[in-house]
Motif scaffolding. Sequence first.
Motif, short mmCIF file in Angstrom:
data_model
loop_
_atom_site.label_atom_id
_atom_site.label_comp_id
_atom_site.label_asym_id
_atom_site.label_seq_id
_atom_site.Cartn_x
_atom_site.Cartn_y
_atom_site.Cartn_z
N ARG A 1 1.64 5.90 8.67
CA ARG A 1 2.04 4.90 7.67
C ARG A 1 0.92 3.88 7.45
NH1 ARG A 1 6.20 2.62 11.95
NH2 ARG A 1 7.03 4.72 11.70
N CYS A 2 0.16 3.57 8.49
CA CYS A 2 -0.99 2.67 8.31
C CYS A 2 -2.06 3.32 7.45
CB CYS A 2 -1.57 2.27 9.67
SG CYS A 2 -0.54 1.09 10.59
N GLU A 3 -2.26 4.62 7.62
CA GLU A 3 -3.23 5.32 6.78
C GLU A 3 -2.79 5.32 5.32
OE1 GLU A 3 -6.41 7.19 5.24
OE2 GLU A 3 -6.22 6.21 7.20
N GLY A 4 -1.48 5.43 5.09
CA GLY A 4 -0.98 5.30 3.73
C GLY A 4 -1.29 3.94 3.13
N GLY A 5 -1.14 2.90 3.95
CA GLY A 5 -1.49 1.56 3.50
C GLY A 5 -2.96 1.42 3.19
N ARG A 6 -3.79 1.99 4.04
CA ARG A 6 -5.24 1.97 3.82
C ARG A 6 -5.61 2.61 2.49
NH1 ARG A 6 -5.74 4.30 8.85
NH2 ARG A 6 -5.60 2.59 10.32
N GLN A 7 -4.99 3.76 2.23
CA GLN A 7 -5.33 4.48 1.01
C GLN A 7 -4.91 3.71 -0.23
OE1 GLN A 7 -7.25 7.28 0.99
NE2 GLN A 7 -7.36 6.72 -1.19
N ALA A 8 -3.78 3.01 -0.16
CA ALA A 8 -3.37 2.18 -1.30
C ALA A 8 -4.42 1.11 -1.57
CB ALA A 8 -2.02 1.54 -1.01
N LEU A 9 -4.98 0.53 -0.50
CA LEU A 9 -6.03 -0.49 -0.67
C LEU A 9 -7.32 0.14 -1.20
CD1 LEU A 9 -5.43 -2.58 2.58
CD2 LEU A 9 -4.85 -3.22 0.23
N ARG A 10 -7.66 1.32 -0.71
CA ARG A 10 -8.86 2.00 -1.21
C ARG A 10 -8.71 2.31 -2.70
NH1 ARG A 10 -8.23 5.44 3.60
NH2 ARG A 10 -9.60 4.68 5.27
N ASP A 11 -7.52 2.78 -3.07
CA ASP A 11 -7.28 3.12 -4.47
C ASP A 11 -7.50 1.91 -5.38
OD1 ASP A 11 -6.61 5.67 -3.66
OD2 ASP A 11 -4.44 5.35 -3.78
N ALA A 12 -7.20 0.71 -4.86
CA ALA A 12 -7.35 -0.52 -5.64
C ALA A 12 -8.68 -1.20 -5.37
CB ALA A 12 -6.21 -1.48 -5.32
N ASP A 13 -9.55 -0.54 -4.61
CA ASP A 13 -10.86 -1.09 -4.23
C ASP A 13 -10.71 -2.44 -3.53
OD1 ASP A 13 -13.62 -0.91 -4.00
OD2 ASP A 13 -13.99 -1.99 -5.88
N LEU A 14 -9.70 -2.50 -2.63
CA LEU A 14 -9.43 -3.75 -1.90
C LEU A 14 -9.51 -3.59 -0.38
CD1 LEU A 14 -6.35 -5.09 -3.92
CD2 LEU A 14 -8.71 -5.93 -4.03
N TYR A 15 -9.85 -2.41 0.10
CA TYR A 15 -9.79 -2.18 1.55
C TYR A 15 -10.95 -2.86 2.26
CZ TYR A 15 -9.79 0.13 6.09
OH TYR A 15 -9.79 0.38 7.44
N ASP A 16 -10.62 -3.68 3.26
CA ASP A 16 -11.62 -4.32 4.12
C ASP A 16 -11.21 -4.06 5.56
OD1 ASP A 16 -13.31 -5.90 5.59
OD2 ASP A 16 -12.94 -7.75 4.46
N PRO A 17 -11.95 -3.20 6.28
CA PRO A 17 -11.58 -2.87 7.67
C PRO A 17 -11.54 -4.08 8.59
CG PRO A 17 -13.78 -2.05 7.15
CD PRO A 17 -13.17 -2.49 5.85
N ALA A 18 -12.21 -5.15 8.23
CA ALA A 18 -12.20 -6.35 9.07
C ALA A 18 -10.83 -7.00 9.08
CB ALA A 18 -13.25 -7.34 8.58
N LEU A 19 -10.01 -6.70 8.09
CA LEU A 19 -8.68 -7.30 8.01
C LEU A 19 -7.62 -6.46 8.70
CD1 LEU A 19 -8.67 -8.58 4.31
CD2 LEU A 19 -9.17 -9.86 6.39
N GLU A 20 -8.04 -5.50 9.47
CA GLU A 20 -7.10 -4.58 10.12
C GLU A 20 -7.07 -4.83 11.62
OE1 GLU A 20 -7.17 0.17 10.75
OE2 GLU A 20 -7.09 -0.50 8.67
#
Length: 342
Positions: A206-225
């Motif tokens: 489920r966390c990977e699903g969340g990551r992908q949603a952020l990647r899709d929106a060009d908002l993923y920042d691994p520092a915020l995880e």
Amino acid sequence: MSLRKSRGAHSGRVTMQDVARRAGVSAITVSRALRDPDKVAPALRERIEALCNEMGYVVHHAASALASARSRIIVALIPSLSNVVFVDIVAGIKEHLDANGYHLLVGVTGYSQDAEEALLRTYLRHAPDGIILTGIDHNPGVWDLLQSRGIPAVHTIETLPAGEPGMSVGFSQYESGHAATRHLIERGYRRIGIIGAQLDPRSLRRCEGGRQALRDADLYDPALEIMTPQKSSIALGADLLAQQLTHHPDCDAIFFCNDDLAQGAVFQSARLGVAVPGKLGLVGFHDLAGSAWTTPPLSTIATPRFDIGDTAATLLTRHLAGEPIDAPHIDLGFTLVRRQTT
């Protein structure tokens, strides 16, 4: 007849024949009264049950299974009895099995695949008619045991791919995590973190699903995880929320992989004077008891836990009855519950 004389000469154990002699009936009648009570007159059934209690007779399920080819035992292996998610699933399983004359044995794996395999080997000595497992991630030895013994099994809380052998009931952990995080994006949040604990395979998906949603929106920042193997809890959620805001004060929303973590974050936000949802949006997972009553009420993903257990048990008993199973893999879906934390 004294109790000593009623015991087996060699084992010291009261036998079905001993009970039958006391009751003045055949051993077959005693067996029927204990296994199919509706087929025995109520008065006789009550007399046999009273004698069993008086004499200390307990049905030997393994021997009975050899005689009848059915033990009427179903084994359910779950990760935890302190996690209400699995308690709810077991409640659904038990309600159906009780109504259909089956006995439930529950084993707790502690989120360990090795422990799951060891427990399965132990419970197979009871000759269960079927197995209900948690998830779809198991040691190769578990798959081998199920195949070699020919024991029907249902996997819960996730679904196996279409066409895979076996049966499963659940929902997509990946898609539900994606939906929770997509909700934060749609609400206008942009510095979105992900916080996960326990890190069992379902939480990771489920966390990977969340990551992908952020990647899709060009908002993923691994520092915020933040990902920790610690046991999920309200206290941990409060601590991790404080840690996140200390290191990343610009974080404006967080998806938590469990509601207890998110509940702790709601409480901690109030202590820290962080406005929710104005400064910080929060979304959890599972819609646990209490999530609708935090201040403000928690947005979350509702999962059909009781229905998963009930449907899994239904699939299994239908299979054991020889009924055709048209849909062996059942996706019950999930629901995004929009409340005031977003």
